[in-house]
Design a protein around this motif. Structure first.
Motif, PDB file in Angstrom:
ATOM      1  N   VAL A  45       0.849  -1.191   0.000  1.00  0.00           N
ATOM      2  CA  VAL A  45       0.000   0.000   0.000  1.00  0.00           C
ATOM      3  C   VAL A  45       0.883   1.238   0.000  1.00  0.00           C
ATOM      4  N   LEU A  46       0.350   2.306  -0.576  1.00  0.00           N
ATOM      5  CA  LEU A  46       1.015   3.610  -0.547  1.00  0.00           C
ATOM      6  C   LEU A  46       0.354   4.446   0.540  1.00  0.00           C
ATOM      7  N   VAL A  47       1.151   4.872   1.515  1.00  0.00           N
ATOM      8  CA  VAL A  47       0.643   5.652   2.637  1.00  0.00           C
ATOM      9  C   VAL A  47       1.091   7.101   2.493  1.00  0.00           C
ATOM     10  N   LYS A  48       0.119   8.019   2.538  1.00  0.00           N
ATOM     11  CA  LYS A  48       0.431   9.442   2.629  1.00  0.00           C
ATOM     12  C   LYS A  48       0.686   9.737   4.103  1.00  0.00           C
ATOM     13  N   ILE A  49       1.870  10.208   4.416  1.00  0.00           N
ATOM     14  CA  ILE A  49       2.295  10.328   5.807  1.00  0.00           C
ATOM     15  C   ILE A  49       1.765  11.616   6.420  1.00  0.00           C
ATOM     16  N   GLY A  50       1.062  11.458   7.540  1.00  0.00           N
ATOM     17  CA  GLY A  50       0.543  12.615   8.262  1.00  0.00           C
ATOM     18  C   GLY A  50       1.517  13.128   9.291  1.00  0.00           C
ATOM     19  N   ALA A  51       2.271  12.228   9.904  1.00  0.00           N
ATOM     20  CA  ALA A  51       3.259  12.594  10.921  1.00  0.00           C
ATOM     21  C   ALA A  51       4.204  11.426  11.130  1.00  0.00           C
ATOM     22  N   VAL A  52       5.417  11.748  11.581  1.00  0.00           N
ATOM     23  CA  VAL A  52       6.424  10.722  11.861  1.00  0.00           C
ATOM     24  C   VAL A  52       7.254  11.209  13.045  1.00  0.00           C
ATOM     25  N   ALA A  53       7.492  10.337  14.010  1.00  0.00           N
ATOM     26  CA  ALA A  53       8.195  10.745  15.230  1.00  0.00           C
ATOM     27  C   ALA A  53       9.687  10.500  15.122  1.00  0.00           C
ATOM     28  N   VAL A  54      10.437  11.201  15.958  1.00  0.00           N
ATOM     29  CA  VAL A  54      11.891  11.036  16.061  1.00  0.00           C
ATOM     30  C   VAL A  54      12.181   9.957  17.097  1.00  0.00           C
ATOM     31  N   ASN A  55      13.127   9.080  16.779  1.00  0.00           N
ATOM     32  CA  ASN A  55      13.474   7.982  17.676  1.00  0.00           C
ATOM     33  C   ASN A  55      14.970   7.832  17.829  1.00  0.00           C
ATOM     34  N   ASN A  56      15.388   7.205  18.941  1.00  0.00           N
ATOM     35  CA  ASN A  56      16.786   6.843  19.107  1.00  0.00           C
ATOM     36  C   ASN A  56      17.288   6.005  17.941  1.00  0.00           C
ATOM     37  N   THR A  57      16.435   5.087  17.472  1.00  0.00           N
ATOM     38  CA  THR A  57      16.893   4.170  16.424  1.00  0.00           C
ATOM     39  C   THR A  57      17.246   4.896  15.130  1.00  0.00           C
ATOM     40  N   ASP A  58      16.514   5.988  14.810  1.00  0.00           N
ATOM     41  CA  ASP A  58      16.845   6.747  13.603  1.00  0.00           C
ATOM     42  C   ASP A  58      18.237   7.353  13.717  1.00  0.00           C
ATOM     43  N   ILE A  59      18.528   7.913  14.879  1.00  0.00           N
ATOM     44  CA  ILE A  59      19.834   8.537  15.093  1.00  0.00           C
ATOM     45  C   ILE A  59      20.930   7.481  15.173  1.00  0.00           C
ATOM     46  N   ASN A  60      20.652   6.384  15.882  1.00  0.00           N
ATOM     47  CA  ASN A  60      21.641   5.312  15.990  1.00  0.00           C
ATOM     48  C   ASN A  60      22.002   4.736  14.628  1.00  0.00           C
ATOM     49  N   THR A  61      21.001   4.597  13.764  1.00  0.00           N
ATOM     50  CA  THR A  61      21.262   4.090  12.415  1.00  0.00           C
ATOM     51  C   THR A  61      22.077   5.092  11.619  1.00  0.00           C
ATOM     52  N   ARG A  62      21.734   6.366  11.751  1.00  0.00           N
ATOM     53  CA  ARG A  62      22.487   7.393  11.006  1.00  0.00           C
ATOM     54  C   ARG A  62      23.973   7.351  11.340  1.00  0.00           C
ATOM     55  N   VAL A  63      24.305   7.289  12.624  1.00  0.00           N
ATOM     56  CA  VAL A  63      25.723   7.335  13.012  1.00  0.00           C
ATOM     57  C   VAL A  63      26.393   5.972  12.984  1.00  0.00           C
ATOM     58  N   GLY A  64      25.617   4.904  12.749  1.00  0.00           N
ATOM     59  CA  GLY A  64      26.204   3.572  12.685  1.00  0.00           C
ATOM     60  C   GLY A  64      26.458   2.949  14.042  1.00  0.00           C
ATOM     61  N   TRP A  65      25.680   3.359  15.058  1.00  0.00           N
ATOM     62  CA  TRP A  65      25.907   2.871  16.423  1.00  0.00           C
ATOM     63  C   TRP A  65      25.698   1.368  16.550  1.00  0.00           C
ATOM     64  N   TYR A  66      24.865   0.767  15.692  1.00  0.00           N
ATOM     65  CA  TYR A  66      24.592  -0.663  15.799  1.00  0.00           C
ATOM     66  C   TYR A  66      25.801  -1.521  15.411  1.00  0.00           C
ATOM     67  N   SER A  67      26.788  -0.921  14.796  1.00  0.00           N
ATOM     68  CA  SER A  67      28.005  -1.666  14.485  1.00  0.00           C
ATOM     69  C   SER A  67      28.713  -2.100  15.756  1.00  0.00           C
ATOM     70  N   LYS A  68      29.257  -3.309  15.754  1.00  0.00           N
ATOM     71  CA  LYS A  68      30.016  -3.788  16.904  1.00  0.00           C
ATOM     72  C   LYS A  68      31.300  -2.974  17.110  1.00  0.00           C
ATOM     73  N   ALA A  69      31.639  -2.137  16.142  1.00  0.00           N
ATOM     74  CA  ALA A  69      32.816  -1.279  16.308  1.00  0.00           C
ATOM     75  C   ALA A  69      32.585  -0.204  17.355  1.00  0.00           C
ATOM     76  N   ASN A  70      31.312   0.109  17.641  1.00  0.00           N
ATOM     77  CA  ASN A  70      30.981   1.119  18.633  1.00  0.00           C
ATOM     78  C   ASN A  70      30.642   0.458  19.956  1.00  0.00           C
ATOM     79  N   THR A  71      31.273   0.917  21.021  1.00  0.00           N
ATOM     80  CA  THR A  71      31.027   0.345  22.345  1.00  0.00           C
ATOM     81  C   THR A  71      30.619   1.399  23.361  1.00  0.00           C
ATOM     82  N   GLY A  72      30.498   2.649  22.945  1.00  0.00           N
ATOM     83  CA  GLY A  72      30.167   3.728  23.869  1.00  0.00           C
ATOM     84  C   GLY A  72      28.674   3.971  23.979  1.00  0.00           C
ATOM     85  N   ASP A  73      28.313   4.963  24.819  1.00  0.00           N
ATOM     86  CA  ASP A  73      26.903   5.312  24.984  1.00  0.00           C
ATOM     87  C   ASP A  73      26.390   6.013  23.734  1.00  0.00           C
TER      88      ASP A  73
END
Length: 357
Positions: free
Chosen positions: A35-63
């Protein structure tokens, strides 16, 4: 209808400069069973930022705060910096929390769904973590005017809440409910929740209270009133020595999104046969475990990412029945995504920051 849309491209792992707001992104077309969804709103999450900076990589061990605030991370070129542990393809449209309306369907999908108000499931489960897809990570998400999602993962919702209010629910509340469900939290149990003023933490407070639990919340002292209003029974300032404040073997369940250096205390305050559930590590993923504490107390450790089948449908019903309430701190236009993420990282808010395309 226009063949292009406004949205935000993530062009690679790294700093805020990797977020590129554009008005010429090709508008997606639904394939069979989508389905094609017309987006009314979208929230900001830790996961969006973590993905952007690559925090999920095992190379990162900090907070997450120190790494997310940096213009660089240890995994800018990593091939394992995603939820599933594989390399992301760029450009990617992020945004895991989506509320909107179905405006078109692919073949094999009931055309009667057009016009339905919907929420999008944040997690599309697979048999393995590598086969599991997350919206805004393994497939495009909501930082745009439109998104295409498999129809089965887009659920109708009947509510008079605004799109911004509805967008505050999917990721944080399913994450929290998934931990509570997997830990089998029941009425009368004592449940300690870390990070209780954040998106997942404040959701867990509400949802644990809904189950009839005695909720012990841990968050910054400035957030006490908001956390208590969300349903906490007791409150402790972040940094409190919980063993001194509560004693040992006092709680049935710990719901944790923090981790970090104080993690061993969370196991000490658990009763024998207590359950510990985790879905985040904002204070750092590397913790010290004394295996004697684990086995001598017959504890159960639970990781919770891919959603149990009941979780997202249950969340829809809670919203429709007004059993939970949205917690909105601020709204921004999508073009202000960098400012929204900067504000998010300051952690001065309670609840969710929401973007409007």
């Amino acid at each position: 209808m226009s063949e292009v849309m406004k949205g935000v491209y993530l062009t690679g792992h790294g700093g805020f400069d990797k977020l590129e707001y554009r008005n010429d992104i090709p508008k997606p077309v639904p394939n069979p069973d989508e389905v094609l969804v017309k987006i009314g709103a979208v929230a900001v999450n830790n996961t969006d930022i973590n993905t952007r900076v690559g925090w999920y990589s095992k190379a990162n061990t900090g907070d997450t705060a120190s790494i997310s605030s940096s213009e660089n991370s240890n995994s800018a070129d990593s091939d394992d910096a995603s939820w599933g542990g594989d390399a992301l393809s760029f450009p990617r449209i992020q945004g895991i929390d989506i509320a909107g309306e179905i405006v078109a369907v692919g073949s094999g999908t009931d055309a009667d769904r057009i016009g339905s108000r919907v929420l999008v499931a944040p997690c599309l489960p697979g048999k393995t973590i590598n086969e599991t897809r997350f919206v805004g990570s393994e497939l495009d998400g909501g930082f745009a005017e439109y998104v295409v999602i498999p129809s089965i993962h887009v659920l109708d919702i009947n509510s008079n809440m605004t799109d911004a209010e509805l967008a505050s629910f999917p990721c944080s509340y399913t994450t929290a409910e998934n931990m509570l469900e997997r830990a089998k939290v029941s009425a009368g149990e004592k449940v300690l929740i870390t990070g209780a003023s954040g998106g997942v933490g404040s959701a867990a407070v509400q949802l644990a209270k809904r189950r009839g639990a005695h909720v012990i919340a841990v968050a910054g002292a400035a957030k006490k009133d908001e956390v208590m209003d969300a349903g906490a029974t007791e409150f402790f300032d972040r940094g409190t020595n919980l063993i001194e404040a509560l004693g040992t073997e006092i709680v049935d369940v710990v719901i944790d999104v923090v981790g970090g250096n104080s993690w061993p205390d969370l196991l000490e305050i658990l009763k024998r046969k207590g359950r510990y559930a985790v879905a985040g590590a904002i204070a750092g993923p590397m913790v010290e475990l004394d295996l004697r504490t684990l086995y001598l107390k017959d504890l159960t450790l639970i990781g919770a990412t891919a959603l149990e089948d009941c979780v997202f449908p249950n969340l829809i019903s809670y919203i429709e029945q007004r059993e939970i309430k949205p917690l909105i701190a601020k709204e921004y236009p999508l073009s202000d995504i960098v400012q929204a993420q900067k504000d998010f990282l300051e952690k001065k808010h309670t609840g969710k920051l929401v973007l409007i395309p």
